[in-house]
Scaffold this motif. Structure first.
Motif, PDB file in Angstrom:
ATOM      1  N   GLY A  75       0.954  -1.114  -0.007  1.00  0.00           N
ATOM      2  CA  GLY A  75      -0.138   0.059   0.030  1.00  0.00           C
ATOM      3  C   GLY A  75       1.011   1.338   0.182  1.00  0.00           C
ATOM      4  N   VAL A  76       0.341   2.405   0.206  1.00  0.00           N
ATOM      5  CA  VAL A  76       0.868   3.836   0.347  1.00  0.00           C
ATOM      6  C   VAL A  76       0.745   4.432   1.594  1.00  0.00           C
ATOM      7  CG1 VAL A  76       0.592   5.977  -0.792  1.00  0.00           C
ATOM      8  CG2 VAL A  76      -0.101   3.985  -2.218  1.00  0.00           C
ATOM      9  N   GLN A  77       1.909   4.784   1.913  1.00  0.00           N
ATOM     10  CA  GLN A  77       2.176   5.137   3.333  1.00  0.00           C
ATOM     11  C   GLN A  77       3.089   6.673   3.149  1.00  0.00           C
ATOM     12  OE1 GLN A  77       3.628   2.050   5.560  1.00  0.00           O
ATOM     13  NE2 GLN A  77       1.951   1.291   6.215  1.00  0.00           N
ATOM     14  N   TYR A  78       2.886   7.507   4.074  1.00  0.00           N
ATOM     15  CA  TYR A  78       3.709   8.734   3.893  1.00  0.00           C
ATOM     16  C   TYR A  78       4.225   8.988   5.440  1.00  0.00           C
ATOM     17  CZ  TYR A  78       0.890  10.482   0.076  1.00  0.00           C
ATOM     18  OH  TYR A  78       0.452  10.443  -1.322  1.00  0.00           O
ATOM     19  N   PHE A  79       5.627   9.536   5.441  1.00  0.00           N
ATOM     20  CA  PHE A  79       6.071  10.036   6.604  1.00  0.00           C
ATOM     21  C   PHE A  79       6.910  11.203   6.621  1.00  0.00           C
ATOM     22  CE2 PHE A  79       8.777   7.199   4.954  1.00  0.00           C
ATOM     23  CZ  PHE A  79      10.109   7.263   5.121  1.00  0.00           C
ATOM     24  N   VAL A  80       6.882  11.975   7.517  1.00  0.00           N
ATOM     25  CA  VAL A  80       7.889  13.509   7.555  1.00  0.00           C
ATOM     26  C   VAL A  80       9.205  12.680   8.200  1.00  0.00           C
ATOM     27  CG1 VAL A  80       8.298  15.443   8.704  1.00  0.00           C
ATOM     28  CG2 VAL A  80       6.068  15.018   7.845  1.00  0.00           C
ATOM     29  N   LYS A  81      10.201  13.134   7.473  1.00  0.00           N
ATOM     30  CA  LYS A  81      11.673  12.768   7.776  1.00  0.00           C
ATOM     31  C   LYS A  81      12.703  13.920   8.130  1.00  0.00           C
ATOM     32  CE  LYS A  81      15.714  10.237   5.999  1.00  0.00           C
ATOM     33  NZ  LYS A  81      16.385   9.520   4.819  1.00  0.00           N
ATOM     34  N   LEU A  82      13.204  14.139   9.239  1.00  0.00           N
ATOM     35  CA  LEU A  82      14.279  15.067   9.592  1.00  0.00           C
ATOM     36  C   LEU A  82      15.575  14.348   9.859  1.00  0.00           C
ATOM     37  CD1 LEU A  82      12.238  17.246  12.125  1.00  0.00           C
ATOM     38  CD2 LEU A  82      12.281  17.702   9.640  1.00  0.00           C
ATOM     39  N   PHE A  83      16.472  14.848   9.079  1.00  0.00           N
ATOM     40  CA  PHE A  83      18.055  14.249   9.235  1.00  0.00           C
ATOM     41  C   PHE A  83      18.950  15.346   9.219  1.00  0.00           C
ATOM     42  CE2 PHE A  83      16.993  14.104   4.989  1.00  0.00           C
ATOM     43  CZ  PHE A  83      18.135  14.180   4.145  1.00  0.00           C
ATOM     44  N   THR A  84      20.318  15.101   9.645  1.00  0.00           N
ATOM     45  CA  THR A  84      21.361  15.709   9.438  1.00  0.00           C
ATOM     46  C   THR A  84      22.260  15.396   8.379  1.00  0.00           C
ATOM     47  OG1 THR A  84      23.221  16.815  10.446  1.00  0.00           O
ATOM     48  CG2 THR A  84      22.532  14.404  11.423  1.00  0.00           C
ATOM     49  N   GLY A  85      22.877  16.136   7.582  1.00  0.00           N
ATOM     50  CA  GLY A  85      23.539  15.730   6.623  1.00  0.00           C
ATOM     51  C   GLY A  85      24.282  16.867   5.556  1.00  0.00           C
ATOM     52  N   GLU A  86      25.103  16.645   4.693  1.00  0.00           N
ATOM     53  CA  GLU A  86      25.755  17.732   4.012  1.00  0.00           C
ATOM     54  C   GLU A  86      24.700  18.336   2.760  1.00  0.00           C
ATOM     55  OE1 GLU A  86      28.532  19.361   4.595  1.00  0.00           O
ATOM     56  OE2 GLU A  86      28.485  18.181   6.366  1.00  0.00           O
ATOM     57  N   SER A  87      23.782  17.216   2.386  1.00  0.00           N
ATOM     58  CA  SER A  87      22.876  17.810   1.408  1.00  0.00           C
ATOM     59  C   SER A  87      21.663  16.644   1.392  1.00  0.00           C
ATOM     60  CB  SER A  87      23.456  17.452  -0.028  1.00  0.00           C
ATOM     61  OG  SER A  87      23.706  15.937  -0.357  1.00  0.00           O
ATOM     62  N   GLU A  88      20.560  17.037   0.840  1.00  0.00           N
ATOM     63  CA  GLU A  88      19.344  16.451   0.840  1.00  0.00           C
ATOM     64  C   GLU A  88      19.465  15.205   0.391  1.00  0.00           C
ATOM     65  OE1 GLU A  88      17.204  18.312  -2.805  1.00  0.00           O
ATOM     66  OE2 GLU A  88      16.831  19.414  -0.830  1.00  0.00           O
ATOM     67  N   SER A  89      20.423  14.815  -0.345  1.00  0.00           N
ATOM     68  CA  SER A  89      20.492  13.452  -0.920  1.00  0.00           C
ATOM     69  C   SER A  89      21.479  12.475  -0.366  1.00  0.00           C
ATOM     70  CB  SER A  89      20.999  13.576  -2.539  1.00  0.00           C
ATOM     71  OG  SER A  89      22.427  14.152  -2.471  1.00  0.00           O
ATOM     72  N   ASP A  90      22.080  13.048   0.919  1.00  0.00           N
ATOM     73  CA  ASP A  90      23.030  12.322   1.704  1.00  0.00           C
ATOM     74  C   ASP A  90      22.090  11.204   2.249  1.00  0.00           C
ATOM     75  OD1 ASP A  90      25.363  13.540   1.488  1.00  0.00           O
ATOM     76  OD2 ASP A  90      25.307  14.491   3.398  1.00  0.00           O
ATOM     77  N   ARG A  91      22.827   9.870   2.440  1.00  0.00           N
ATOM     78  CA  ARG A  91      22.275   8.707   3.203  1.00  0.00           C
ATOM     79  C   ARG A  91      22.267   8.931   4.565  1.00  0.00           C
ATOM     80  NH1 ARG A  91      20.727   3.527   2.582  1.00  0.00           N
ATOM     81  NH2 ARG A  91      20.914   2.340   3.816  1.00  0.00           N
ATOM     82  N   SER A  92      21.188   9.184   5.245  1.00  0.00           N
ATOM     83  CA  SER A  92      20.978   9.431   6.833  1.00  0.00           C
ATOM     84  C   SER A  92      21.420   8.528   7.539  1.00  0.00           C
ATOM     85  CB  SER A  92      19.562  10.026   7.015  1.00  0.00           C
ATOM     86  OG  SER A  92      18.697   8.959   6.893  1.00  0.00           O
ATOM     87  N   HIS A  93      21.986   9.048   8.721  1.00  0.00           N
ATOM     88  CA  HIS A  93      22.551   8.121   9.892  1.00  0.00           C
ATOM     89  C   HIS A  93      21.252   7.825  10.805  1.00  0.00           C
ATOM     90  CE1 HIS A  93      24.524   6.453  13.201  1.00  0.00           C
ATOM     91  NE2 HIS A  93      25.473   6.329  12.687  1.00  0.00           N
ATOM     92  N   ARG A  94      20.875   6.822  10.870  1.00  0.00           N
ATOM     93  CA  ARG A  94      19.627   6.322  11.536  1.00  0.00           C
ATOM     94  C   ARG A  94      19.691   7.110  13.181  1.00  0.00           C
ATOM     95  NH1 ARG A  94      19.668   0.086  13.027  1.00  0.00           N
ATOM     96  NH2 ARG A  94      18.134   0.493  14.198  1.00  0.00           N
ATOM     97  N   ARG A  95      20.943   7.206  13.844  1.00  0.00           N
ATOM     98  CA  ARG A  95      20.722   7.765  15.298  1.00  0.00           C
ATOM     99  C   ARG A  95      20.484   9.153  15.065  1.00  0.00           C
ATOM    100  NH1 ARG A  95      21.583   5.541  19.690  1.00  0.00           N
ATOM    101  NH2 ARG A  95      22.339   7.694  20.429  1.00  0.00           N
ATOM    102  N   SER A  96      20.682   9.819  13.867  1.00  0.00           N
ATOM    103  CA  SER A  96      20.644  11.257  13.870  1.00  0.00           C
ATOM    104  C   SER A  96      19.075  11.524  12.861  1.00  0.00           C
ATOM    105  CB  SER A  96      21.584  12.205  13.320  1.00  0.00           C
ATOM    106  OG  SER A  96      22.130  11.617  12.136  1.00  0.00           O
ATOM    107  N   THR A  97      18.245  10.636  12.857  1.00  0.00           N
ATOM    108  CA  THR A  97      17.058  10.604  11.865  1.00  0.00           C
ATOM    109  C   THR A  97      15.806  10.459  12.763  1.00  0.00           C
ATOM    110  OG1 THR A  97      18.439   9.901  10.182  1.00  0.00           O
ATOM    111  CG2 THR A  97      16.057   9.916   9.824  1.00  0.00           C
ATOM    112  N   VAL A  98      14.902  11.416  12.571  1.00  0.00           N
ATOM    113  CA  VAL A  98      13.569  11.343  13.171  1.00  0.00           C
ATOM    114  C   VAL A  98      12.335  11.113  12.202  1.00  0.00           C
ATOM    115  CG1 VAL A  98      13.456  13.587  13.488  1.00  0.00           C
ATOM    116  CG2 VAL A  98      11.799  12.152  14.625  1.00  0.00           C
ATOM    117  N   THR A  99      11.613  10.080  12.040  1.00  0.00           N
ATOM    118  CA  THR A  99      10.569   9.921  11.123  1.00  0.00           C
ATOM    119  C   THR A  99       9.222   9.998  11.896  1.00  0.00           C
ATOM    120  OG1 THR A  99      10.928   7.576  11.025  1.00  0.00           O
ATOM    121  CG2 THR A  99      12.136   8.951   9.208  1.00  0.00           C
TER     122      THR A  99
END
Length: 383
Positions: free
Chosen positions: A141-165
């Motif tokens: 199915g289809v699900q949505y979430f808001v994601k906040l993370f730290t990185g150098e650019s929006e295409s960076d692979r986020s680190h799980r400890r500094s990510t909130v969804t």
């Protein structure tokens, strides 16, 4: 007067980023979708180091079972519907703040930063398909979430400890006006037999809310030499997985069968009303039933009818849900059957707006989520 308002709060596992949102359901009005807004609070360390914090709205579309993902196959697509840098903030933002954002910014201090995302109304609705009793993993199915993370650019692979969804939903509410009353007449004649059998079906209205009884008015006029032995009425849920050419199927979510008033002999007629109520409680263990997008620890419900501004413009990663009442007359082994079908709309009513002013003495009821609920390689977390 003290005014209470509810706030959803979730922190990253390292506690450096905290997300606050006033709601998790965002309404699609066909012409536009409500802005997705909230407030982010950063730890002093992240502020001192001028860490870049990015925010995104992600649409996750799973079209195959997780347990079938072998040999590198992946049955999940992720669409980034909005993405921008929240911190450091832009010099002067043109985005006006909501009342809730203003109150939260005052209460949470200088390390709080607002954000607002907009998504297109053509984005798919939040719908999941019910799993079988023996199935595990994320549902299709289809699900949505808001994601906040730290990185150098929006295409960076986020680190799980500094990510909130945090999971959200894109929902639609029922229109305020009823459409035309559904009605159909089916006439069938039989080879080598004079006369015809007429079946007229009418619904008491076109738009129903979840939990309402559907009154099916049936009128049978038997001018043939056949005998009607049984009547069956059912509500069918149509599911169209747009990605697949053959991804259309139907589920019967409510049914009623009766022989009252039967047999209807040649030259006779019958008029009766049958009531149906499609609810999730009678379909809990049926695989493939379309449900409203679900959050964890919240009971599911049947999916609402999906309204489209333009039926020709359907998102390839969406699931389209529709409903229809079908009535069948059984004429015996040799006579076959006669059926009629009427589409209708099944949706939730729009909640009553409550004008609640955010005053200086407002109190926030905060619903927090665990810090250890992190995404497993970008899967839905806390949904």
């Amino acid at each position: 007067m003290v005014v209470n308002f509810k706030v959803f709060k979730k922190s990253s596992p390292n506690g450096k980023i905290t997300l606050y949102m006033g709601k998790r359901d965002f309404v699609d009005h066909l012409s536009a979708v409500e802005p997705i807004d909230g407030v982010m609070v950063l730890d002093d360390e992240y502020v001192r180091e001028q860490r870049r914090i990015f925010g995104q709205v992600v649409c996750s579309f799973r079209y195959g079972r997780e347990e079938d993902e072998v040999m590198g196959l992946n049955f999940q697509k992720e669409l980034y519907l909005a993405s921008e840098m929240i911190y450091p903030p832009k010099e002067k933002s043109q985005q006006s703040l909501t009342k809730l954002q203003e109150r939260l910014l005052k209460k949470l201090g200088p390390n709080a930063f607002p954000f607002t995302f907009t998504i297109q109304p053509s984005a798919p609705a939040s719908i999941t398909l019910q799993q079988g009793p023996d199935e595990e993993g994320d549902p299709c199915g289809v699900q949505y979430f808001v994601k906040l993370f730290t990185g150098e650019s929006e295409s960076d692979r986020s680190h799980r400890r500094s990510t909130v969804t945090l999971g959200i939903r894109k929902v639609q509410y029922a229109p305020t006006k009823q459409g035309a009353q559904p009605c159909t007449v089916v006439r069938k004649d039989f080879m080598l037999s004079p006369g015809e059998l007429e079946l007229e079906v009418t619904l008491d209205k076109q738009l129903y809310h979840h939990g309402e009884r559907i009154g099916v008015n049936i009128c049978i006029r038997n001018n043939s030499n056949k005998v009607v032995k049984k009547i069956k009425a059912m509500v069918q849920q149509g599911v169209d997985v747009v990605l697949f050419q053959n991804g259309q199927y139907r589920n019967t979510v409510a049914t009623m069968e009766t022989s009252e008033g039967c047999p209807i002999q040649p030259g006779s007629s019958l008029q009766k009303v049958m009531y149906l109520m499609p609810v999730i409680s009678s379909n809990k263990f049926r695989r493939g039933i379309a449900l409203e997008g679900q959050f964890k620890r919240v009971d599911g419900a049947l999916a609402s009818t999906v309204l489209l501004a333009n039926p020709e413009q359907r998102d390839a990663f969406g699931i389209i849900v529709s409903y229809a009442v079908k009535v069948k007359l059984f004429l015996g082994a040799l006579g076959g059957e006669v059926s009629a079908e009427l589409p209708f709309v099944l949706m939730n009513p729009k909640p009553n707006p409550k004008a609640r002013l955010m005053q200086a003495d407002s109190q926030a009821e905060v619903e927090s989520f665990r810090q250890d609920t992190v995404d497993r390689g970008m899967s839905m977390d806390e949904y």
